[in-house]
Design an enzyme around this catalytic site. Structure first.
Site, PDB file in Angstrom:
ATOM      1  N   ASP A 356      -3.843  63.472  -3.646  1.00 60.99           N
ATOM      2  CA  ASP A 356      -4.806  63.244  -4.727  1.00 60.99           C
ATOM      3  C   ASP A 356      -4.283  63.798  -6.057  1.00 60.99           C
ATOM      4  O   ASP A 356      -4.488  63.210  -7.116  1.00 60.99           O
ATOM      5  CB  ASP A 356      -6.134  63.953  -4.437  1.00 60.99           C
ATOM      6  CG  ASP A 356      -6.730  63.632  -3.072  1.00 60.99           C
ATOM      7  OD1 ASP A 356      -5.976  63.277  -2.164  1.00 60.99           O
ATOM      8  OD2 ASP A 356      -7.953  63.779  -2.925  1.00 60.99           O
ATOM      9  N   GLU A 486      -7.311  54.709   5.555  1.00 61.55           N
ATOM     10  CA  GLU A 486      -7.284  55.429   6.837  1.00 61.55           C
ATOM     11  C   GLU A 486      -8.140  54.755   7.907  1.00 61.55           C
ATOM     12  O   GLU A 486      -8.242  55.262   9.024  1.00 61.55           O
ATOM     13  CB  GLU A 486      -7.730  56.882   6.621  1.00 61.55           C
ATOM     14  CG  GLU A 486      -6.715  57.679   5.827  1.00 61.55           C
ATOM     15  CD  GLU A 486      -7.226  59.058   5.423  1.00 61.55           C
ATOM     16  OE1 GLU A 486      -8.434  59.302   5.537  1.00 61.55           O
ATOM     17  OE2 GLU A 486      -6.405  59.875   4.975  1.00 61.55           O
ATOM     18  N   LYS A 598     -11.017  51.258   3.681  1.00 66.68           N
ATOM     19  CA  LYS A 598     -11.705  52.469   3.217  1.00 66.68           C
ATOM     20  C   LYS A 598     -11.527  52.673   1.720  1.00 66.68           C
ATOM     21  O   LYS A 598     -12.439  53.048   1.002  1.00 66.68           O
ATOM     22  CB  LYS A 598     -11.133  53.669   3.983  1.00 66.68           C
ATOM     23  CG  LYS A 598     -11.749  55.001   3.606  1.00 66.68           C
ATOM     24  CD  LYS A 598     -11.086  56.144   4.384  1.00 66.68           C
ATOM     25  CE  LYS A 598     -11.681  57.486   4.009  1.00 66.68           C
ATOM     26  NZ  LYS A 598     -10.930  58.607   4.572  1.00 66.68           N
TER      27      LYS A 598
HETATM   28  C1  BGC Z   1      -8.986  60.092   1.678  1.00 64.82           C
HETATM   29  C2  BGC Z   1      -7.599  60.594   1.356  1.00 64.82           C
HETATM   30  C3  BGC Z   1      -7.722  61.833   0.500  1.00 64.82           C
HETATM   31  C4  BGC Z   1      -8.619  62.874   1.158  1.00 64.82           C
HETATM   32  C5  BGC Z   1      -8.891  64.063   0.241  1.00 64.82           C
HETATM   33  C6  BGC Z   1      -9.772  61.194   2.347  1.00 64.82           C
HETATM   34  O1  BGC Z   1     -11.069  60.756   2.635  1.00 64.82           O
HETATM   35  O2  BGC Z   1      -8.904  58.984   2.544  1.00 64.82           O
HETATM   36  O3  BGC Z   1      -6.879  59.605   0.667  1.00 64.82           O
HETATM   37  O4  BGC Z   1      -6.451  62.380   0.289  1.00 64.82           O
HETATM   38  O5  BGC Z   1      -9.870  62.293   1.463  1.00 64.82           O
HETATM   39  O6  BGC Z   1      -9.528  63.666  -0.926  1.00 64.82           O
END
Ligand code: BGC
Length: 739
Positions: A356, A486, A598
């Site tokens: 992020d 994901e 997602k």
């Molecule tokens: C997201 C990831 C992200 C993480 C922390 C997850 O729900 O799919 O891309 O790095 O949250 O924000």
């Protein structure tokens, strides 16, 4: 979704006491100063639903990993930023009854976050069970001008004469709600309490971080200073108590100051002395003076980072809230610190660093703060390069290949779900992309020679080993990966990951050539250190030129991964509302087999590499993927907002903006109680600056392609570019850039 926050351009306001939303409010009204921060817990006792949260940046604990089936390569622990000693405690007892709003009849209640000044206010009138009504007014801040200082002003009066006692405490008995084995992470080192002062030093088990807190509490009523007669200490608790008789309607004023430091900044053996000298330096300053200094520093912060929106208070409040929380979380002076997805507002995600930071947060700090701030974010990863090489080594990669962790505090991997830990390797690409982004924005090419190139080489080596030649495809393929989406695991040839890998190897080759030519001494140093061999670059070029990208001739789009078209492609709009979010309503098995995305995945690649594709290609991909996207990651709407803006779909761009901007204020995903979505807040800023204003940097020049949302009269923001601060203003008449 909740809708109880009052709209105001600079304030976040909660009126009326609703115990049901207290935990949500504790997150929303969080404050911090980059060094430490806290949820908006009450100073006095509260027996209702609450998550007590105080966090000191960089102080973490390796909590032993908990998994069902152990897999080789899993990390032994998950490093989490700890819930740290709580310095705000002011327990008030009135005629033998402890003030506890959960047990009172609360007739007025106001909680306000003054974002302009960085202040948390609370006021209430509450009838206690003993029939006495208390009226209180409280202001608290984590100083931005003196980063080890926190302060509280708490005044109250009663409607009857009563005996009152005030206990001012530092509480080190706190635990992490997310502790894997209910372990207590803190060991008390030293506590002291005198009439006005309390002091507590505690250290973390295993990591041996020391945190020291000292407080000074002054209580005044009727112009008379009261003195505590009772001091109490135990191994992890220190407090002093002042008891007195209070006449009805007489105001008691409490000023509590706290110094909070850690062994990240001071030698352990000096912690106590530093606490004492630092407290001595503020002890005689009034709350008002300390507050004024803090407000002054916030004013300077806003001067650089504010976005002004005319004609839409809800959007104005939201963007300021996002900017405020980003600035509370990370101030960028210390390259050892980073930005946890929840910042100082909750425990979820362990306060650790994710992709992020590079993919979303970097551009915000790059454009709104001293260049050093963004540079420190990159240096953080540079310093973790050896660990990334070790991480890759644990998975069987060799010869300097680097795999940065999915989740980390100190460079080591903390994540432990094989489909993410081992397979969500696109994070490596975001780290490489951030180097490009930073250099493109700041023109600090020297960074490449001094630090960036080594990171690019480690990552390129990883990609070169992670792909394999497919006889069948006559191309290089990348098997067994998880893309940003994901909701798909262990797929082959995730387009985004393949694209990033190929781009990274090309950028690395270009960078090697550039450093060789422009910084020969650095080049020689890097060669010796990395044992780089020119044959490697030849191989990278060959892989990149022959990378496999799944593509549909029928739809004329790159496919998110092999086999994507075998899914039943039912658009999200046809999903019953009652089944959303799908992550809460469907089995994981059903999610994995579904077509639902997602968060931006293929479109994340279009966002990064937009110049490589025509507008038509953008539109085709956006039209194909967006209808299948459920946006169940907070990181999704912002990318879609930017792409919709690029495509001229202003309505959708605005809808996505609102969704990202008010995500926490309106609790869209019903999870704000766990903490705020700090990293996606940078995406909100991006939606305006890159989306609505259409800002890009091309060949060292700033370019804009603005539009004004229908219901806005205008918006303006400042950005740092090339050493200047530019004022960008978009109105119905067009765009104006000054500076
Ligand atoms: C997201 C990831 C992200 C993480 C922390 C997850 O729900 O799919 O891309 O790095 O949250 O924000």
């Amino acid at each position: 979704m909740k809708n109880y926050i009052k709209h105001h351009p600079w304030h976040i306001i909660e009126e009326g006491f609703d115990t049901q939303v207290n935990r949500v409010s504790e997150s929303i009204f969080s404050i911090g100063n980059g060094k430490f921060g806290q949820r908006a817990n009450f100073e006095e006792k509260y027996s209702g639903d609450t998550l007590e949260g105080n966090y000191v940046a960089g102080v973490y604990y390796p909590d032993k990993t908990r998994v069902g089936w152990w897999k080789n390569g899993y990390p032994e622990y998950f490093a989490k930023v700890l819930n740290a000693p709580n310095w705000i405690g002011l327990n008030i007892t009135v005629d033998d009854e402890e003030l506890d709003l959960a047990l009172c009849e609360v007739s007025t209640f106001n909680r306000t976050l003054d974002m302009q000044k960085g202040l948390l206010h609370r006021s209430f009138t509450a009838k206690m069970q003993n029939g006495i009504t208390i009226t209180a007014d409280i202001t608290r801040f984590c100083s931005l001008s003196k980063s080890n200082l926190g302060a509280i002003s708490y005044s109250f009066s009663l409607d009857k004469d009563a005996t009152v006692s005030i206990e001012s405490s530092i509480d080190g008995t706190i635990v992490n709600a997310d502790s894997n084995y209910d372990e207590k992470f803190w060991i008390g080192v030293n506590t002291m309490a005198t009439k006005e002062t309390a002091l507590l030093i505690a250290k973390t088990k295993k990591t041996d971080f020391y945190v020291g807190v000292t407080t000074d509490t002054q209580i005044v009523t009727n112009g008379e200073q009261l003195h505590a007669e009772n001091a109490e200490t135990s191994k992890k608790y220190a407090s002093s108590t002042t008891a007195f008789k209070l006449k009805k309607d007489t105001v008691v004023g409490i000023e509590k100051k706290a110094i909070i430091i850690s062994s990240l900044d001071y030698e352990k053996e000096n912690i106590q002395t530093v606490l004492e000298t630092e407290m001595a330096s503020v002890k005689h300053a009034s709350f008002e003076t300390l507050k004024a200094n803090h407000e002054f520093t916030w004013a300077a912060k806003w001067e650089e980072s504010d976005i002004v929106i005319h004609g839409d208070i809800s959007a104005q409040q939201a963007i300021r809230f996002n900017i405020f929380q980003l600035n509370c979380t990370y101030t960028g002076e210390d390259e050892r610190l980073n930005i946890g997805p929840k910042g100082f507002t909750g425990e979820k995600y362990g306060g650790s660093t994710y992709w992020d930071t590079e993919a979303y947060c970097l551009p915000f700090y790059q454009a709104t703060a001293d260049p050093e701030v963004a540079r420190n974010l990159l240096i953080y990863r540079y310093k973790h390069l050896d660990r990334a090489i070790e991480n890759a080594g644990k998975l069987g990669f060799t010869d300097g290949a680097a795999l940065y962790p999915m989740v980390t505090m100190n460079g080591e991997e903390c994540h432990n779900e094989w489909e993410i830990t081992f397979e969500e390797i696109h994070r490596n690409g975001a780290i490489a992309y951030a180097i490009y982004d930073y250099i493109n924005y700041t023109a600090d090419k020297k960074y490449l020679a001094e630090y960036g190139l080594e990171v690019l080489m480690g990552i390129s080596r990883f990609w070169a080993q992670r792909v394999n030649w497919s006889e069948n495809q006559q191309k290089y393929v990348m098997l067994g990966v998880t893309g940003p989406n994901e909701f798909e695991n262990n797929v082959n040839n995730n387009w985004y990951t393949n694209k990033l890998a190929a781009w990274c190897m090309d950028y690395c080759r270009e960078s090697i050539a550039w450093v060789e030519q422009n910084y020969p001494a650095e080049y020689a140093r890097i060669l010796a250190k990395t044992k780089y061999n020119e044959k490697e670059a030849i191989k990278w070029a060959e892989i990149s030129a022959n990378m496999y990208y799944p593509y549909s001739e029928k739809h004329q789009v790159f496919l998110q991964q092999d086999g994507f078209l075998d899914k039943e492609l039912i658009p999200v709009k046809d999903l019953p509302e009652s089944q959303r979010p799908i992550v809460e309503h469907w089995s994981w098995d059903r999610i994995l087999r579904s077509c639902y995305i997602k968060q931006a995945d293929t479109l994340q690649g279009f966002y990064f590499f937009e110049d490589e594709y025509t507008d038509e290609e953008h539109k085709r991909h956006y039209d194909f993927y967006e209808p299948l996207t459920v946006h169940e990651s907070s990181l999704s709407p912002c990318v879609h907002s930017i792409l919709a803006a690029k495509l001229g779909d202003e309505k959708r761009a605005y809808e996505f903006y609102l969704r990202t901007a008010r995500l926490d204020l309106d609790d869209y995903n019903n999870d704000t109680r766990d903490g705020l979505h700090i990293t996606s807040m940078a995406g909100t800023w991006l939606s305006i600056v890159k989306g609505f204003a259409g800002m890009r940097v091309k060949n060292g020049e700033l370019t804009f392609k603005p539009f004004l949302p229908e219901n806005w009269d205008g918006f303006s923001f400042k950005i740092r570019f090339n050493g200047d601060v530019k004022n960008v203003s978009v109105t119905k008449q067009g765009i104006e850039i000054q500076g």
